[in-house]
Design an enzyme around this catalytic site. Structure first.
Site, PDB file in Angstrom:
ATOM      1  N   SER A 104      -1.672  23.502  19.643  1.00 30.92           N
ATOM      2  CA  SER A 104      -2.969  22.853  19.522  1.00 30.92           C
ATOM      3  C   SER A 104      -2.941  21.431  20.093  1.00 30.92           C
ATOM      4  CB  SER A 104      -3.419  22.866  18.058  1.00 30.92           C
ATOM      5  OG  SER A 104      -4.740  22.425  17.924  1.00 30.92           O
ATOM      6  N   ASP A 258      -9.178  19.922  23.372  1.00 31.58           N
ATOM      7  CA  ASP A 258      -7.767  19.704  23.087  1.00 31.58           C
ATOM      8  C   ASP A 258      -6.892  20.745  23.786  1.00 31.58           C
ATOM      9  OD1 ASP A 258      -8.305  21.931  21.484  1.00 31.58           O
ATOM     10  OD2 ASP A 258      -6.988  21.264  19.869  1.00 31.58           O
ATOM     11  N   ASP A 260      -5.514  23.614  23.155  1.00 30.02           N
ATOM     12  CA  ASP A 260      -5.906  25.033  23.185  1.00 30.02           C
ATOM     13  C   ASP A 260      -7.419  25.197  23.124  1.00 30.02           C
ATOM     14  OD1 ASP A 260      -5.982  24.187  20.497  1.00 30.02           O
ATOM     15  OD2 ASP A 260      -5.662  26.209  19.744  1.00 30.02           O
ATOM     16  N   ASP A 262      -9.885  24.440  21.131  1.00 28.81           N
ATOM     17  CA  ASP A 262     -10.682  24.828  19.968  1.00 28.81           C
ATOM     18  C   ASP A 262     -11.186  23.599  19.209  1.00 28.81           C
ATOM     19  OD1 ASP A 262      -8.361  23.961  18.747  1.00 28.81           O
ATOM     20  OD2 ASP A 262      -8.078  25.753  17.514  1.00 28.81           O
TER      21      ASP A 262
END
Length: 290
Positions: A104, A258, A260, A262
């Site tokens: 993430s 960000d 990934d 999400d």
């Protein structure tokens, strides 16, 4: 051997080559496979996606090798994709679960293993607890652990059809087009600046709304697992380049995603970062007044 593998708020994350190793990723995949096999689900299936971090595609392939060797139908992404795209694919394919290889918004030396439930959301606490219990059972085997992990070469699994390459992007973008009036956005005049933060969201905004009069400028859109000069978290201190670029380009706003993709960060036309509470307030105001 391995440090304790514990799943936090949204997955297990660790430093690459220290605790985040191929052996430990395979342990996670075997534990998930064991859980799905014991959950009385007929013909379980899993969607596997990954972000742009170092060797994420290789860790995803290792995951697919274990899942496939356990007889679980596996849809392996053909490219790095945002976590929401994996979530949509899980629900769209009616899969049993999803796995995303990502850390993430963590710094570059980290990677992770997210598990998604059958509705595409983060796996429930009871599912994570069950997977962790199976991880603990595997790690207690010590030097005998290799014999407890099923594994088969990816090429063989693809050849047999147990694992298949899957393009999750097209169905996702089609779904977005049914939810959002993309044509209206494309017909706007002006520009928006997209900061993909070297992550998995690269190219998505341009693909969705970049074919009309609205100009889409993208920065940090190339893959760079080092995330040079930034931490891939869309908050004020990490968006200096975006805050400068928006007024320089005369853009209406800036949008950052960000690692990934999400999480989102918004910059106004003056290059001022708006926190998430302010953004949600603006969205609520628009919904109620317009």
């Amino acid at each position: 051997m391995t440090a304790e593998i514990r799943f936090g708020t949204d997955g297990w994350r660790a430093v690459i080559a220290e605790d985040y190793t191929f052996d430990n990723v395979r342990i996670c995949a075997q534990a998930l496979a064991a859980y799905l096999a014991e959950a009385a689900q007929p013909e379980p299936s899993v969607v596997v996606g990954y972000d742009t971090r170092f060797a994420s595609e290789d860790f995803a392939a290792a995951t697919a090798e274990v899942l496939g060797a356990n007889g679980i139908r596996t849809y392996l992404s053909t490219t790095a994709i945002p976590t929401p795209v994996v979530s949509h694919a899980v629900a769209n394919l009616k899969a049993s679960a999803g796995v995303v290889i990502t850390a993430s918004h963590n710094p570059a030396r980290w990677n992770g293993f997210k598990i998604k439930g059958p509705d595409g959301s983060s796996a429930p606490v009871d599912v994570i607890a069950a997977v962790e219990a199976r991880i603990a059972s595997l790690t207690q085997r010590g030097t005998d652990i290799a014999g407890a992990i099923s594994r088969q070469p990816l090429e063989e699994l693809i050849g047999s059809g147990v694992v298949q390459w899957y393009d999750a992007t097209t169905p996702y973008c089609n779904a977005v087009s049914r939810l959002v009036d993309l044509d209206a956005l494309k017909k706007m005049s002006g520009a928006v600046v997209i900061d993909s933060m070297f992550g998995a969201g690269s190219g998505f905004f341009a693909g969705l709304i970049g074919e009309g009069t609205l100009r889409v400028d993208e920065i940090n859109g190339e893959r760079n697992p080092a995330f040079p000069g930034i931490r891939p978290e869309p908050i004020g201190p990490n968006l200096e380049r975006l805050c400068r670029h928006v007024p320089e380009a005369g853009a209406m706003m800036g949008i950052a995603t960000d690692g990934d993709a999400d999480r989102v960060g918004i910059v106004d036309e003056h290059g001022v970062f708006l926190n998430q509470h302010q953004v949600f307030a603006l969205l609520c105001y628009y919904l109620l007044q317009v």
